[in-house]
Design a protein around this motif. Structure first.
Motif, PDB file in Angstrom:
ATOM      1  N   ALA A 204      12.490   3.553  -2.589  1.00 56.87           N
ATOM      2  CA  ALA A 204      13.899   3.189  -2.541  1.00 56.87           C
ATOM      3  C   ALA A 204      14.647   4.166  -1.636  1.00 56.87           C
ATOM      4  N   GLU A 205      14.281   5.433  -1.720  1.00 54.95           N
ATOM      5  CA  GLU A 205      14.894   6.430  -0.840  1.00 54.95           C
ATOM      6  C   GLU A 205      14.704   6.038   0.619  1.00 54.95           C
ATOM      7  N   ARG A 206      13.475   5.672   0.919  1.00 53.61           N
ATOM      8  CA  ARG A 206      13.177   5.313   2.321  1.00 53.61           C
ATOM      9  C   ARG A 206      13.905   4.047   2.713  1.00 53.61           C
TER      10      ARG A 206
ATOM     11  N   ASP B  47       0.824  -1.215   0.000  1.00 57.11           N
ATOM     12  CA  ASP B  47       0.000   0.000   0.000  1.00 57.11           C
ATOM     13  C   ASP B  47       0.861   1.269   0.000  1.00 57.11           C
ATOM     14  N   SER B  48       1.905   1.213   0.755  1.00 49.86           N
ATOM     15  CA  SER B  48       2.708   2.443   0.806  1.00 49.86           C
ATOM     16  C   SER B  48       3.813   2.405  -0.254  1.00 49.86           C
ATOM     17  N   ALA B  49       3.537   1.679  -1.326  1.00 46.74           N
ATOM     18  CA  ALA B  49       4.481   1.569  -2.451  1.00 46.74           C
ATOM     19  C   ALA B  49       5.859   1.224  -1.965  1.00 46.74           C
ATOM     20  N   LEU B  50       5.903   0.199  -1.163  1.00 42.49           N
ATOM     21  CA  LEU B  50       7.170  -0.164  -0.568  1.00 42.49           C
ATOM     22  C   LEU B  50       8.124  -0.794  -1.567  1.00 42.49           C
TER      23      LEU B  50
ATOM     24  N   ARG C 192      22.169  -0.820   3.308  1.00 45.30           N
ATOM     25  CA  ARG C 192      21.628   0.541   3.386  1.00 45.30           C
ATOM     26  C   ARG C 192      22.782   1.550   3.424  1.00 45.30           C
ATOM     27  N   ALA C 193      22.399   2.845   3.363  1.00 49.42           N
ATOM     28  CA  ALA C 193      23.391   3.916   3.428  1.00 49.42           C
ATOM     29  C   ALA C 193      24.201   3.834   4.710  1.00 49.42           C
ATOM     30  N   ASP C 194      23.563   3.383   5.780  1.00 47.48           N
ATOM     31  CA  ASP C 194      24.270   3.296   7.064  1.00 47.48           C
ATOM     32  C   ASP C 194      25.078   2.007   7.203  1.00 47.48           C
ATOM     33  N   GLY C 195      25.096   1.217   6.124  1.00 44.71           N
ATOM     34  CA  GLY C 195      25.929   0.008   6.122  1.00 44.71           C
ATOM     35  C   GLY C 195      25.217  -1.244   6.633  1.00 44.71           C
ATOM     36  N   SER C 196      23.988  -1.091   7.174  1.00 43.43           N
ATOM     37  CA  SER C 196      23.280  -2.278   7.688  1.00 43.43           C
ATOM     38  C   SER C 196      22.739  -3.103   6.539  1.00 43.43           C
TER      39      SER C 196
END
Lengths: 131, 728
Positions: free
Chosen positions: B250-252, B228-231, B305-309
């Protein structure tokens, strides 16, 4: 000698038999007659109370279990009427509880059917024995 | 009436002797009171030998439980070698076998040349205790007086033996009953524990099933929320692998802003360093050879992710169908949640399997149109079928008990046709011959082409076994109740017999006194002697009446006049009722139709109702203890008997519990009578119930059909198969 006089005095005294069983009413008066007593038989406590024999009866031979008024109830009734007769209870029911109960109320003896003539005579004799 | 003096004196002597003997016989119980059966018999035989000048008297006592048969013989004198007691008894039972009642027959004298007259007297109501055989060489044996003496002797012995036996029997029954109650109580407690456990397990299974469903729903909701939230992250790359599009999802998801990553290599942005090389190789291979391992498929991989996780993603890559250098769209989805849900589902499935195993419940599904059947593991275990086997009805049929196979098939066919829920119990037979009971419950789902039964199969073998044990215990208890109520009856039997005995003794005493008088009163003596004989006959009538009531041991189906049966019970209970000062009124309907059933059993029910009514009024003193017993016919061609008392009554809510075994409002008594009574009436296709009266007290009634269904007049069960005449 004294005994014999006493004996004669009680002879021909009236003994009443109250029992709903016919064979007892037939046989006991004859035996009592052989003992030398006068005897009358009644088929119920009510019949006895309604008769003119209550006053003359010197001893009562009384069945414990009868339809209508039972033996112990007649015993209480006579007490209320202040006619306290010596009572010899007879019963065909060997229930231990009845035995001491009726004797406590002043019964002379409680004989279990069938009883012997001597046992009956002993009981009657103690009924006539002065207290 | 003139009597010859000499004759008179002979008669007097004879009567005197007879009466003396009679009194001796009546005195015997006092001698043997408390003794064992053989003491009773020795005393009796000695007395008979002496009184009747017999040449032989013997007794054979048929086996009292746990003892060898007792055989005793008395012979007048020895003539040659004496035969053993057993030989004599055998010889007599041989010669008397044909008709033991027709006496006295003559037969070769066992001991000598002459002939003897023999009298055989059964002991007990039906001769079940044994037999006394008396023999004399005199041809006039037995005379009338001797016959009377013998019959009185036999009755005395019967009562003596019965009492001795009943006493020991009652002791045994009492101790057995105590033991049995303790044992049954323990068994019931165990059964109860098991049932509780089973319930708890079942609840567990239900909870698990519920949880699983909730879990599925939750995971669906989660997925829905993602969608629904276009995940779905949508990322496009060009032929060099550089990012050309990066959507808000993708940003999120990755924590980059779009403008930060545009133009960068996808692998550098979202793929963990450890996997980057592999990705590059794959991408290069595709570009070089056109061979794609990932294109058009959903693959799961790890992203960063950006934070490396790192986190799990589902990735689908499609080639954008545009001309020029290839470009691609990647759909990425964070599947952390889904993986967790999947794990939980797996765990709860494992739980379910474990629970099914514990509770012996297996589950199945059956697609009706295709006959596809799926089983849970536990079900394979119940049926003892190999886990890998393809389940078909044919395979199932090999495990079903042959006697239940047609029932099973019938149910399957009906389920196909009627499409309704199924409840069914049947037996399985394992290859090793062991039998299992299973209970099946299934619900139908879906429509037309998609019909499917989903159900559970429970192994109820153990429950069945404990039910069978319970019902056996119940029938044993009813047997005990039968014996106990017989014991209570002994008191009234004694009363019935003692009345005429009293007359006998008194008359006999009078007779002796009349004969002993001087001169003897022969006429009076004759009259009293006649009364003695009459009372003797009366005593024997009492025995006959009791015999009629108690002799039948097995169930016999016959036509019964309920009024007559009721009168017999009343005659027996009258003295007991009178003793309890109960006023009995009878309203027995005229022209009552006959009913079919077992007379003695129905009489036991009536007796039980009368005794209960009497007991319920034992403490009532403020009103007459009225008891009404009535019979009538109701509208449905049933005969009804009711017993109405004015006793203490019972609370309305207790009406149903009254019929449970061991429920009692009495301080004494086992409270088992009504439960047994009810089962007797139910066996007669009738019912037994209780209703509180308008005034004080309760009315117990039973009604039974005049001709119960399923019973034909000759007592056999009628066949359900239609006969030719039905078809015509």
């Amino acid at each position: 000698m004294e005994l014999r006089q006493e004996r004669r005095a009680i002879e021909r005294s009236l003994i009443s038999v109250v029992d709903d069983d016919e064979s007892v009413r037939e046989s006991l008066p004859d035996l009592l007659g052989e003992f030398g007593f006068a005897a009358r038989a009644f088929s119920s406590a009510e019949e006895f109370l309604a008769s003119d024999c209550v006053g003359q009866t010197r001893c009562l031979i009384l069945d414990v279990v009868m339809p209508g008024m039972s033996g112990p109830e007649l015993q209480r009734e006579l007490k209320l009427l202040r006619r306290e007769l010596p009572i010899v209870f007879i019963t065909a029911q060997r229930e231990e509880a009845v035995h001491p109960q009726v004797l406590e109320q002043g019964g002379i003896e409680c004989l279990f059917k069938p009883f012997s003539d001597t046992a009956l005579l002993e009981a009657i004799n103690s009924a006539f024995r002065p207290k | 009436m003139e009597v010859e003096p000499e004759l008179a004196s002979v008669e007097v002597k004879h009567l005197q002797r007879c009466i003396n003997d009679l009194i001796s016989l009546l005195a015997l119980p006092a001698i043997w009171s408390g003794g064992d059966p053989s003491q009773v018999l020795h005393t009796l035989l000695d007395a008979l030998m002496r009184m009747l000048h017999l040449d032989l008297v013997s007794v054979r006592l048929t086996d009292p439980v746990g003892m060898a048969p007792v055989e005793i013989v008395r012979l007048a004198e020895l003539r040659g070698p004496m035969p053993s007691a057993h030989e004599i008894c055998e010889a007599f039972s041989q010669s008397l076998k044909n008709d033991s009642r027709k006496w006295p027959p003559l037969l070769q004298n066992l001991m000598g040349e002459g002939e003897v007259s023999i009298v055989s007297l059964p002991l007990g109501l039906q001769g079940e205790l044994g037999v006394i055989v008396a023999a004399a060489e005199r041809t006039d044996f037995p005379r009338q007086t001797e016959a009377l003496l013998l019959s009185v002797a036999a009755n005395q012995a019967s009562i003596g033996l019965q009492e001795a036996r009943l006493l020991s029997h009652q002791k045994r029954v009492a101790s057995e009953l105590d033991q049995r109650v303790v044992q049954r109580t323990a068994e019931l407690a165990t059964a109860n524990e098991d049932l509780k456990k089973e319930l708890a397990e079942r609840r567990l299974v239900e909870e698990r099933l519920g949880q699983e469903e909730t879990e599925l729903k939750r995971s669906e909701v989660r997925k829905a929320a993602i969608v629904d939230s276009a995940l779905d992250c949508i990322v496009t790359i060009d032929h060099e692998g550089c990012i050309t599009e990066f959507n808000p999802a993708a940003e999120r998801t990755f924590g980059y802003r779009r403008d930060e990553v545009l133009g960068k290599h996808l692998a550098d942005v979202v793929i963990p360093p450890s996997l980057r090389e592999k990705h590059r190789q794959g991408f290069a291979r595709y570009l070089g050879t056109g061979e794609a391992r990932v294109l058009g498929k959903r693959i799961e991989m790890t992203a960063v992710r950006a934070d490396g996780s790192e986190f799990p993603v589902e990735l689908a890559i499609t080639r954008i169908p545009l001309e020029g250098p290839p470009s691609f769209t990647g759909y990425l989805r964070d599947i952390t949640e889904r993986n967790r849900a999947r794990q939980e589902l797996r765990r709860s499935q494992a739980f379910l399997a474990e629970a099914q195993h514990l509770s012996r419940i297996g589950s199945f599904s059956w697609r009706v149109p295709t006959d596809e059947i799926a089983w849970s593991e536990q079900l394979y275990r119940i049926f003892q079928i190999d886990r890998d086997a393809q389940v078909t009805f044919e395979l199932i049929g090999t495990r079903i008990h042959p006697e239940d196979l047609s029932l099973f098939q019938e149910h399957i066919e009906r389920s196909r046709r009627e499409r309704s829920d199924v409840q069914l119990e049947f037996r399985l037979q394992m290859p090793d011959g062991a039998v299992k009971y299973v209970h099946v419950a299934a619900h139908i789902r879906g429509d037309h082409g998609q019909l499917e039964y989903i159900g559970a199969v429970q192994d109820v073998t153990e429950r069945r076994a404990s039910e069978a044990a319970l019902s056996k215990a119940r029938s044993e208890l009813s047997q005990v109740a039968r014996v106990t109520s017989l014991g209570v009856l002994t008191a009234s039997i004694a009363h019935e017999v003692n009345q005429p005995l009293s007359g006998i003794v008194t008359n006999a005493s009078t007779c002796l006194r009349m004969l002993a008088a001087n001169p003897p009163n022969v006429e009076g003596a004759r009259e009293t002697a006649q009364r003695t004989i009459r009372d003797g006959n009366r005593a024997s009538e009492v025995i006959t009446r009791l015999r009629a009531l108690f002799s039948k041991k097995s169930v016999t189906i016959q036509s019964i006049d309920l009024n007559e049966a009721t009168r017999e019970v009343i005659a027996l209970s009258l003295s007991e009722l009178q003793r309890s000062r109960v006023i009995l009124r009878q309203e027995l309907a005229h022209d009552l139709p006959l009913v079919t059933g077992d007379r003695v059993q129905l009489q036991q029910v009536i007796l039980n109702l009368l005794r209960n009514a009497s007991d319920a009024m034992s403490t009532i003193d403020d009103r007459p203890r009225d008891l009404l017993i009535r019979t009538d016919t109701d509208d449905n061609d049933r005969v009804r008997l009711s017993v109405r008392d004015v006793g203490i009554g019972f609370e309305r809510q207790a009406a149903d519990r009254l019929f449970e075994a061991f429920y009692t409002t009495k301080n004494e008594g086992m409270g088992i009578g009504l439960s047994v009574s009810r089962s007797i009436i139910e066996r007669h296709y009738g019912r037994l119930w209780a209703t509180p009266n308008e005034g004080p007290g309760v009315t117990f009634s039973f009604s039974i059909p005049c001709r119960p269904e399923g019973l034909t007049s000759d007592g056999t069960r009628s066949s359900r198969v239609p006969s030719v005449s039905d078809a015509a």
